[in-house]
Design an enzyme around this catalytic site. Structure first.
Site, short mmCIF file in Angstrom:
data_model
loop_
_atom_site.label_atom_id
_atom_site.label_comp_id
_atom_site.label_asym_id
_atom_site.label_seq_id
_atom_site.Cartn_x
_atom_site.Cartn_y
_atom_site.Cartn_z
N ASN A 1 0.88 -1.18 0.00
CA ASN A 1 0.00 0.00 0.00
C ASN A 1 0.91 1.22 0.00
O ASN A 1 1.51 1.55 1.02
CB ASN A 1 -0.88 -0.05 1.26
CG ASN A 1 -1.69 1.22 1.45
OD1 ASN A 1 -1.79 2.04 0.55
ND2 ASN A 1 -2.26 1.36 2.65
N LYS B 1 0.16 4.19 -0.16
CA LYS B 1 -0.48 5.38 0.44
C LYS B 1 -0.25 6.59 -0.47
O LYS B 1 -0.18 6.41 -1.68
CB LYS B 1 0.03 5.61 1.88
CG LYS B 1 -0.12 4.34 2.71
CD LYS B 1 0.09 4.54 4.17
CE LYS B 1 -0.11 3.20 4.90
NZ LYS B 1 -0.03 3.33 6.36
N HIS C 1 -9.51 1.13 5.05
CA HIS C 1 -8.21 1.31 5.72
C HIS C 1 -8.40 2.25 6.92
O HIS C 1 -9.20 3.19 6.85
CB HIS C 1 -7.19 1.89 4.74
CG HIS C 1 -5.81 1.88 5.30
ND1 HIS C 1 -5.37 2.84 6.17
CD2 HIS C 1 -4.79 1.00 5.15
CE1 HIS C 1 -4.12 2.55 6.54
NE2 HIS C 1 -3.75 1.44 5.93
N GLU D 1 -6.76 4.64 7.98
CA GLU D 1 -6.57 6.06 7.68
C GLU D 1 -7.84 6.65 7.06
O GLU D 1 -8.18 7.81 7.29
CB GLU D 1 -5.34 6.25 6.78
CG GLU D 1 -4.06 6.06 7.58
CD GLU D 1 -2.87 5.55 6.79
OE1 GLU D 1 -2.88 5.61 5.54
OE2 GLU D 1 -1.92 5.06 7.43
N GLU E 1 -5.36 -4.94 10.72
CA GLU E 1 -4.32 -3.93 10.93
C GLU E 1 -4.62 -3.17 12.20
O GLU E 1 -5.40 -2.21 12.19
CB GLU E 1 -4.30 -2.95 9.76
CG GLU E 1 -4.04 -3.59 8.41
CD GLU E 1 -3.50 -2.56 7.43
OE1 GLU E 1 -2.39 -2.78 6.93
OE2 GLU E 1 -4.17 -1.55 7.17
N GLY F 1 2.42 2.32 10.83
CA GLY F 1 3.37 3.41 10.65
C GLY F 1 4.07 3.83 11.94
O GLY F 1 4.71 4.87 12.00
N SER G 1 3.35 -2.03 10.38
CA SER G 1 4.80 -2.09 10.58
C SER G 1 5.41 -3.44 10.25
O SER G 1 6.33 -3.90 10.93
CB SER G 1 5.17 -1.65 12.01
OG SER G 1 4.77 -0.32 12.23
N GLY H 1 2.81 -1.08 4.30
CA GLY H 1 2.85 0.34 3.95
C GLY H 1 4.27 0.79 3.69
O GLY H 1 4.84 0.58 2.62
N GLY H 2 4.89 1.39 4.70
CA GLY H 2 6.21 1.99 4.56
C GLY H 2 7.25 1.11 3.88
O GLY H 2 7.98 1.57 2.99
P1 PGA Z 1 2.83 0.33 7.65
O1 PGA Z 1 1.36 0.52 7.03
O2 PGA Z 1 3.37 -0.94 7.08
O3 PGA Z 1 3.59 1.55 7.19
O4 PGA Z 1 2.65 0.27 9.12
C1 PGA Z 1 0.51 -0.59 6.88
C2 PGA Z 1 -0.81 -0.13 6.32
O5 PGA Z 1 -1.28 0.93 6.73
O6 PGA Z 1 -1.40 -0.81 5.46
#
Ligand code: PGA
Length: 247
Positions: free
Chosen positions: A10, A12, A97, A99, A166, A172, A208, A229-230
């Site tokens: 993802n 983002k 998600h 967010e 999640e 994050g 994470s 994500g990251g």
């Molecule tokens: P992250 O994000 O791996 O940066 O924690 C995961 C996500 O929000 O799907």
């Protein structure tokens, strides 16, 4: 029952089109050299879908969007419905998600409509669920997550859906659920599904996920993949996670 793992990136709101294209090309080349033992999905920003689609043309890596509008089309300025995502080459879409829930006010009812719109359009929704730190500390994690699962999967064909657990406090933040905590919640989610689909639905973990914790998380029996994500923004950090996903 063996479920083929899925690793989804993802992006983002990161990576301009040419950056996303370069990442997709580099992952593609690595997976040609040594094929993955899991399904791989990339979810760039809407405006990078075209470039990533070109980079992935003819490869087994699938394209996803990060959100979908619940209407198929019409006077909804700024919105993108499922038919447009299919037109752009997507086969998956992330819905609900955290967010979107926290920053854009999406509620379970919206997530449900979006997941249904995704399937109606022929997309596989990746339905995201997860508790906040406050909910976990209050001992309500499972109750919250299972009610999100129930709402998010309502009316769906469970043959064409992925669930992503999640925990909000792990996204994050560098804090990951322990493999035991992830497994416990995944087992609870699985146990809440109807018997006919319980062993079939793939449940991804997100929050994470990194090269150094992926194998332990993915090694748990009910963890069928990762939503990253990251660490999905660079080949060096994403590829080891893909490599960690084996049957
Ligand atoms: P992250 O994000 O791996 O940066 O924690 C995961 C996500 O929000 O799907």
């Amino acid at each position: 029952m063996s479920r083929r793992p899925v690793v989804a990136g993802n992006f983002k709101m990161n990576l301009l089109a040419e950056e996303a294209r370069a990442l997709a090309s580099s992952l593609r080349a690595a997976l040609v050299a040594e094929p993955a033992s899991c399904d791989v999905v990339l979810a760039p920003v809407y405006t990078s879908l075209h470039a990533v689609r070109e980079a992935l043309e003819g490869s087994s890596i699938a394209l996803a969007a990060q959100d979908v509008h619940f209407e198929d089309g019409g006077a909804f300025t700024g919105a993108v419905g499922a038919p447009f995502l299919v037109d752009a080459g997507c086969t998956y879409v992330i819905v609900g998600h955290s967010e979107r829930r926290q920053l854009f006010g999406e509620r379970d009812a919206d997530v449900q409509k979006k997941a249904q719109a995704a399937q109606r359009g022929g997309l596989v929704p990746i339905v995201c669920v997860g508790e906040t730190l406050e909910e976990r500390e209050a001992g309500r994690a499972e109750e919250v997550v299972l009610s999100q699962v129930k709402a998010g999967l309502e009316g769906l064909d469970l043959d064409r859906v992925l669930v992503a657990y999640e925990p909000v406090w792990a996204i994050g933040t560098g804090r990951t659920a322990s493999p035991d905590d992830a497994q416990a919640m995944h087992a609870a989610i699985r146990g809440s599904l109807s018997a006919a689909f319980r062993d079939k639905v793939r449940i991804l973990y997100g929050g994470s996920v990194k090269a150094d914790n992926a194998a332990a998380l993915l090694g748990r029996p009910d963890v069928d993949g990762a939503l990253v994500g990251g660490a999905s923004l660079k080949t060096e950090s994403f590829l080891p996670i893909i490599r960690a996903a084996k049957h």
